[in-house]
Design a protein around this motif. Structure first.
Motif, PDB file in Angstrom:
ATOM      1  N   CYS A   7       0.555  -1.258   0.213  1.00 31.90           N
ATOM      2  CA  CYS A   7       0.180   0.194  -0.179  1.00 31.90           C
ATOM      3  C   CYS A   7       0.873   1.375  -0.320  1.00 31.90           C
ATOM      4  N   HIS A   8       0.558   2.219   0.206  1.00 31.19           N
ATOM      5  CA  HIS A   8       1.421   3.595   0.095  1.00 31.19           C
ATOM      6  C   HIS A   8       2.113   3.605   1.347  1.00 31.19           C
ATOM      7  N   CYS A   9       1.565   3.328   2.180  1.00 30.37           N
ATOM      8  CA  CYS A   9       2.586   3.641   4.038  1.00 30.37           C
ATOM      9  C   CYS A   9       3.600   2.664   4.133  1.00 30.37           C
ATOM     10  N   GLY A  10       2.895   1.255   3.511  1.00 33.29           N
ATOM     11  CA  GLY A  10       3.866   0.403   3.921  1.00 33.29           C
ATOM     12  C   GLY A  10       3.618  -0.578   4.947  1.00 33.29           C
ATOM     13  N   ALA A  11       2.138  -0.096   5.958  1.00 26.71           N
ATOM     14  CA  ALA A  11       1.566  -1.443   6.742  1.00 26.71           C
ATOM     15  C   ALA A  11       0.960  -2.259   6.295  1.00 26.71           C
ATOM     16  N   CYS A  73      -6.172  -1.169   2.751  1.00 24.20           N
ATOM     17  CA  CYS A  73      -5.010  -0.466   3.896  1.00 24.20           C
ATOM     18  C   CYS A  73      -6.271   0.167   4.748  1.00 24.20           C
ATOM     19  N   LYS A  75      -4.369   2.041   7.234  1.00 23.57           N
ATOM     20  CA  LYS A  75      -4.265   3.025   7.322  1.00 23.57           C
ATOM     21  C   LYS A  75      -3.929   4.049   6.507  1.00 23.57           C
ATOM     22  N   CYS A  76      -3.271   4.384   5.567  1.00 22.46           N
ATOM     23  CA  CYS A  76      -3.838   5.501   4.046  1.00 22.46           C
ATOM     24  C   CYS A  76      -4.789   4.637   3.315  1.00 22.46           C
TER      25      CYS A  76
HETATM   26 ZN   LIG Z   1      -0.940   2.182   4.359  1.00 22.28          ZN
END
Ligand SMILES: [Zn+2]
Length: 118
Positions: A7-11, A73, A75-76
């Motif tokens: 994803c974008h934030c890497g989580a 995700c 988060k992001c």
């Molecule tokens: Zn993310």
């Protein structure tokens, strides 16, 4: 080959074994039309994909019959992959989330998902 992505934030990250990504699939159903993502033309089984989620980052949205599982995700907000309506347990991956693949240069077919009851 081994593909990696996130994803974008890497989580939320993933890797899967599949041929090179040379064609995509878009769909005109009510949710895909809103997401606007180009997905892999192939699908991979749950054995072929390894998903890593930090701190419960993996969320799932379902609607209608609940068969298709739209994963993202939390988060992001990026939609990374889904389990398909036509093949439960198989995933299509958002090409924009795959490392080293330019999603804007991948040709795609359009699936008439709007004609199918979800
Ligand atoms: Zn993310």
């Amino acid at each position: 080959m081994l593909h990696t992505g996130s994803c974008h934030c890497g989580a939320l990250s993933f890797e899967f074994e599949a041929p090179p990504v040379t064609e995509g699939l878009r769909c005109n159903c009510s949710i895909c039309a809103r997401k606007g993502a180009t997905m892999t033309g192939f699908s991979v089984s749950s054995e072929q994909i390894r998903i890593k989620a930090k701190d419960g980052a993996l969320s799932t949205y379902t609607f209608g019959s609940g068969v298709a599982k739209h994963h993202f995700c939390n988060k992001c907000g990026i939609y990374t992959f889904h389990q398909t309506l036509r093949q439960p347990g198989y995933y299509r991956i958002n090409i924009g989330c795959i490392d080293g693949v330019d999603s804007s240069s991948i040709p795609f077919e359009v699936f008439n998902g709007a004609a199918i009851k979800s």
